[in-house]
Design an enzyme around this catalytic site. Structure first.
Site, PDB file in Angstrom:
ATOM      1  N   ASP A  36      82.282  43.499 123.104  1.00  0.00           N
ATOM      2  CA  ASP A  36      81.990  43.670 121.678  1.00  0.00           C
ATOM      3  C   ASP A  36      82.413  42.457 120.858  1.00  0.00           C
ATOM      4  O   ASP A  36      82.161  42.397 119.656  1.00  0.00           O
ATOM      5  CB  ASP A  36      82.715  44.911 121.134  1.00  0.00           C
ATOM      6  CG  ASP A  36      82.004  46.200 121.504  1.00  0.00           C
ATOM      7  OD1 ASP A  36      80.957  46.109 122.165  1.00  0.00           O
ATOM      8  OD2 ASP A  36      82.483  47.286 121.130  1.00  0.00           O
ATOM      9  N   ASP A 297      42.348  24.361  99.819  1.00  0.00           N
ATOM     10  CA  ASP A 297      43.095  24.684 101.039  1.00  0.00           C
ATOM     11  C   ASP A 297      43.521  26.147 101.049  1.00  0.00           C
ATOM     12  O   ASP A 297      43.418  26.837 102.062  1.00  0.00           O
ATOM     13  CB  ASP A 297      44.331  23.792 101.165  1.00  0.00           C
ATOM     14  CG  ASP A 297      43.965  22.350 101.497  1.00  0.00           C
ATOM     15  OD1 ASP A 297      43.038  22.164 102.296  1.00  0.00           O
ATOM     16  OD2 ASP A 297      44.599  21.439 100.955  1.00  0.00           O
ATOM     17  N   GLY A 432      40.923  27.153 112.276  1.00  0.00           N
ATOM     18  CA  GLY A 432      39.915  27.355 113.308  1.00  0.00           C
ATOM     19  C   GLY A 432      39.275  26.089 113.827  1.00  0.00           C
ATOM     20  O   GLY A 432      39.204  25.854 115.037  1.00  0.00           O
ATOM     21  N   MET A 433      38.799  25.213 112.947  1.00  0.00           N
ATOM     22  CA  MET A 433      38.105  24.009 113.390  1.00  0.00           C
ATOM     23  C   MET A 433      39.051  23.083 114.150  1.00  0.00           C
ATOM     24  O   MET A 433      38.661  22.442 115.126  1.00  0.00           O
ATOM     25  CB  MET A 433      37.502  23.281 112.180  1.00  0.00           C
ATOM     26  CG  MET A 433      36.656  22.075 112.567  1.00  0.00           C
ATOM     27  SD  MET A 433      35.376  22.471 113.796  1.00  0.00           S
ATOM     28  CE  MET A 433      34.321  23.543 112.827  1.00  0.00           C
TER      29      MET A 433
END
Length: 510
Positions: A36, A297, A432-433
């Site tokens: 502990d 953006d 994504g790109m």
């Protein structure tokens, strides 16, 4: 008590030790079995301080079980008093040693007579509360102890605007960076800081707390009980709105102004601050997040879904920032702070589709797997879940790992905090790109296609032809195609995914 592989909030004694080790010249003794006493190692690793953690263990072993703990505990307190010379020693059991049902309060009373320093027993129910609740209770207990011990207090408030910051403590999520940002904010508002507790403060400081004109509680988790006690006993107003995000920053500053006007005592200040002009100037010219949220953006996030999970303060604030300031859909928001569920629900009911209150990480993982968000904002556990599901995750709350105890300046509060959060949000989403181009030009993202899901259900097996076909799909939609195909296969009772099954799943969805 609960047996689990992972806990969002630790056992109660960890909260007590966090408060004790935040104060200067305070020593904590835990009455605990071996195993502990991991707090020292954990704090030394995460905080990366030069000084040793002022906490030791009075070990419960077979000799203690046979003869009792009184002599060992009292001797330990007296020895630490002579060796360390602390102003205060706090004794706490752990959830394990609490099973023995020993009268540790009596041991503390006996040691107090012999020792030169003050000794208190942490008045916490280890069966009912967790780390966060115990920290809040222990801080309030220390403040109450020293205020009641002082008997005669100088209760004249300062002539100049002044404030106590309550709740900054060790192992808090970016707490030290937030404290620096709050100092900057209060300096701009010409408000003098009276005390900051417990981090870096002395236990002699609480007796001066009533001299401030109001208290600022940046996080609901720790400090709220202390503020309520000071409000009840000394009539001190407090501000508990977390200054995170542009909108709540403005609201917090307006509440600060209101709190300063509450007391009848006149304010003598070297300059007059126009609060509304300050808010306008900081929001428009200092915080970069305001214009970023209107940029192209940020508009690319339209239609993106997120899941948010963390402590009540950070989860609620991040949810409001995402939905209200950045226009990002929050599909589900949750917290592991069950004791603050009512406040949490009230704060975010208009900003998300679903609310979850749980301390079960498996339940959170199942929701993330079901929602399939574009990004996750959560704790270290949600970061692990995101890695398994290949969903990006930004860590916004404790519990966190060492990379979120940064040496650089990264506040979440204040106007600089809005910039940090905007960066975190933007960098957490997979573009994504960019991923598609990395696939085409053999960039760094060349790991194998993940076909395991988080669910405990039996997943369909992909044959080599279907794996090859899946690899031809652009990466930024590949995971979604994989999950939809597996859902279709389970629904139809198909165990092996072939190219024909992929086409059938596509037709079923279109």
């Amino acid at each position: 008590m609960k047996l689990a592989h992972w806990m969002y909030a630790g056992p109660a004694h960890i909260g007590t030790l966090r408060v004790a080790s935040s104060f200067k010249n305070v020593h904590a003794i835990m009455h605990a079995p071996l195993g502990d006493d991991y707090f020292n190692v954990m704090r030394s690793m995460l905080e990366r301080e030069r000084n040793f953690t002022p906490a030791t263990a009075s070990i419960v072993d077979r000799h203690v079980l046979a003869r009792g703990s009184r002599k060992r505990v009292v001797d330990h307190i007296i020895r630490k008093d002579k060796e360390e010379g602390p102003d205060l020693i706090i004794l706490t059991p752990t959830c394990t040693s609490s099973i023995l049902q020993e009268d540790l309060k009596n041991f503390v009373d006996r040691a107090s007579i012999i020792s030169d320093c003050n000794v208190i027993f942490a008045d916490v129910d280890h069966y009912q509360v967790n780390e966060i609740q115990a920290a809040d209770r222990t801080l309030e207990q220390v403040v109450r102890y020293y205020l009641e011990k002082s008997h005669t207090l100088d209760q004249f408030v300062t002539d100049a605007p002044s404030v106590n910051i309550i709740g900054i403590l060790t192992l808090g999520f970016h707490n030290r960076h937030d404290c620096r940002e709050l100092r900057r904010l209060l300096k701009d508002l010409d408000i003098r800081i009276n005390q900051i507790i417990p981090e870096g403060g002395s236990v002699e400081d609480p007796k001066n707390l009533p001299k401030a004109r109001f208290n600022l509680i940046p996080y609901r988790e720790v400090g709220l009980m202390t503020a309520m006690y000071l409000n009840k006993e000394f009539g001190m107003p407090y501000v508990s709105t977390t200054p995170m995000g542009a909108v709540d920053m403005a609201e917090c500053i307006r509440q600060i102004k209101k709190s300063l006007e509450t007391l009848a005592a006149p304010i003598l200040s070297s300059k007059r601050v126009d609060y509304e002009s300050y808010i306008d100037g900081q929001t428009r010219f200092v915080s970069q997040a305001a214009w970023f949220s209107r940029s192209i953006d940020c508009q690319n996030f339209t239609g993106k879904e997120t899941v948010v999970f963390g402590d009540a303060t950070h989860a609620a604030s991040i949810t409001k920032i995402l939905a209200r300031e950045m226009g990002i859909r929050v599909s589900c928001t949750g917290t592991y702070c069950k004791h603050d569920a009512e406040w949490f629900k009230e704060q975010i009911k208009d900003f998300c589709d679903e609310i979850i209150i749980t301390d079960d990480h498996a339940e959170v993982g199942d929701i993330i797997s079901r929602v399939e968000p574009s990004a996750i904002f959560g704790t270290q556990m949600e970061r692990h879940i995101g890695k398994r599901l290949e969903i990006p995750c930004g860590v916004i709350s404790a519990p966190a790992h060492i990379q979120n105890f940064s040496l650089g300046y990264r506040p979440f509060l204040g106007y600089e905090g809005t910039n940090q959060i905007a960066d975190l949000v933007y960098n957490s989403f997979a573009l994504g790109m960019e991923d598609h181009l990395l696939d085409i030009f053999c960039g760094h993202d060349t790991k194998e296609i993940m076909t395991k899901s988080l669910s405990t259900d039996i997943s369909p097996i992909w044959d080599p032809e279907s794996r090859q076909e899946l690899g031809k799909i652009p990466r930024f939609v590949r995971d979604e195609v994989k999950r939809n195909t597996e859902k279709f296969a389970r629904r139809k009772g198909i165990l092996n995914v072939t190219v024909e099954v992929m086409h059938a799943a596509k037709e079923a969805l279109s």
